[in-house]
Write a protein that holds these residues in place. Structure first.
Motif, mmCIF file in Angstrom:
data_model
loop_
_atom_site.group_PDB
_atom_site.id
_atom_site.type_symbol
_atom_site.label_atom_id
_atom_site.label_comp_id
_atom_site.label_asym_id
_atom_site.label_seq_id
_atom_site.Cartn_x
_atom_site.Cartn_y
_atom_site.Cartn_z
ATOM 1 N N LEU A 161 47.141 43.738 48.518
ATOM 2 C CA LEU A 161 47.100 42.542 48.137
ATOM 3 C C LEU A 161 45.631 41.596 48.138
ATOM 4 O O LEU A 161 45.522 40.962 47.430
ATOM 5 N N ALA A 162 45.183 41.848 49.415
ATOM 6 C CA ALA A 162 43.760 41.394 49.479
ATOM 7 C C ALA A 162 42.920 41.968 48.467
ATOM 8 O O ALA A 162 41.984 41.066 47.710
ATOM 9 N N ASP A 163 42.953 43.304 47.954
ATOM 10 C CA ASP A 163 42.135 43.849 47.045
ATOM 11 C C ASP A 163 42.416 43.076 45.682
ATOM 12 O O ASP A 163 41.445 42.814 44.984
ATOM 13 N N LEU A 164 43.657 42.870 45.398
ATOM 14 C CA LEU A 164 43.991 42.223 44.104
ATOM 15 C C LEU A 164 43.332 40.918 43.975
ATOM 16 O O LEU A 164 42.980 40.461 42.829
ATOM 17 N N ARG A 165 43.282 40.250 45.043
ATOM 18 C CA ARG A 165 42.731 38.771 44.885
ATOM 19 C C ARG A 165 41.277 38.759 44.796
ATOM 20 O O ARG A 165 40.582 37.749 44.284
ATOM 21 N N ARG A 166 40.712 40.113 44.935
ATOM 22 C CA ARG A 166 39.225 40.171 44.596
ATOM 23 C C ARG A 166 38.874 40.409 43.279
ATOM 24 O O ARG A 166 37.604 40.552 42.861
ATOM 25 N N ALA A 182 46.961 38.913 42.088
ATOM 26 C CA ALA A 182 45.645 39.042 41.005
ATOM 27 C C ALA A 182 45.282 37.655 40.612
ATOM 28 O O ALA A 182 46.469 36.802 40.137
ATOM 29 N N GLN A 183 44.208 37.507 40.374
ATOM 30 C CA GLN A 183 43.690 36.371 39.793
ATOM 31 C C GLN A 183 44.205 36.135 38.282
ATOM 32 O O GLN A 183 44.455 34.754 37.897
#
Length: 233
Positions: free
Chosen positions: A164-169, A195-196
């Motif tokens: 989830l943190a990866d997707l936010r980036r 995701a953005q």
């Protein structure tokens, strides 16, 4: 429309699982790069680590980036690795399709999954042919199956990721793609929301290996998603 697509395979199988998609997309002008991950396919003699797997994806993206960033597609374990790789190297990713992987594994669930795979393994290859059909199973098995040691290493590696943190980036378009009966759909809405520029696509058919059981409609959908990502800019 044409471009470059990097396709990352799932656990136990190899790049050959993407043969149906590579054949169809290549015929339509796409450049397809499907690497084998460490411990799998042509690299079965190598030890699997998360770092080496992500490096394999980075190298494939670099190879495909001669005319600009490449689209990245990953399935199951390959989808989780693709999410992590895209968060680290967004400048060489045109878009991300994360298929059959929208569940955050933990250490305990990873151990349980590894045990389940080892139990299924005892049944041999016959169940794969029953589930995937002859053409699908042949593609899945074409380069052989990875060892149980590679399976254990793979599930341990992704359990350490915070997807989830990866997707936010990830700043590029992200599609969460699942078959209707995929067992890893559990957190698909959380993944999409993280995701953005995320969107969720659930097919009206198929289970976890829908790319092999329904190659024609799956590839049609995949190509449409790639084209839409290009159009979205």
């Amino acid at each position: 429309m044409s471009g470059t697509v990097v396709l990352v395979h799932g656990l136990r199988t190899s790049s050959s699982m993407w043969d149906p998609q590579v054949e169809r997309l290549s015929a339509r002008g796409w450049t397809c790069i499907a690497p084998d991950l460490p411990g799998h396919g042509s690299r079965r003699d190598e030890a699997f680590t998360g770092e080496a797997a992500v490096e394999s994806i980075r190298a494939a993206l670099e190879e495909g980036a001669t005319a600009g960033p490449a689209h990245l597609v990953g399935c199951s374990l390959g989808g989780m690795l693709a999410i992590h790789a895209a968060s680290l190297y967004p400048e060489i990713v045109r878009s991300l399709v994360a298929a059959a992987c929208s569940t955050q594994p933990g250490r305990r669930s990873a151990r349980l999954y590894g045990r389940a795979v080892s139990l299924v393994d005892r049944a041999g290859e016959a169940p794969l042919y029953r589930v995937l059909g002859r053409a699908g199973a042949d593609a899945y098995l074409r380069k052989g199956r990875a060892s149980l040691e590679a399976v254990a290493a793979g599930v341990r590696a992704v359990a350490e990721f915070d997807l989830l943190a990866d997707l936010r980036r990830i700043p590029v378009p992200v599609t969460i793609l699942n078959g209707h009966l995929d067992q890893f759909r559990g957190q698909e809405r959380r993944f999409t929301a993280a995701a953005q520029r995320g969107r969720l696509v659930v097919l009206g058919y198929g289970t976890h290996m829908v790319s092999l059981t329904h190659p024609d409609p799956y590839t049609e959908t995949l190509e449409r998603l790639l084209i839409e990502a290009d159009t979205a800019g």
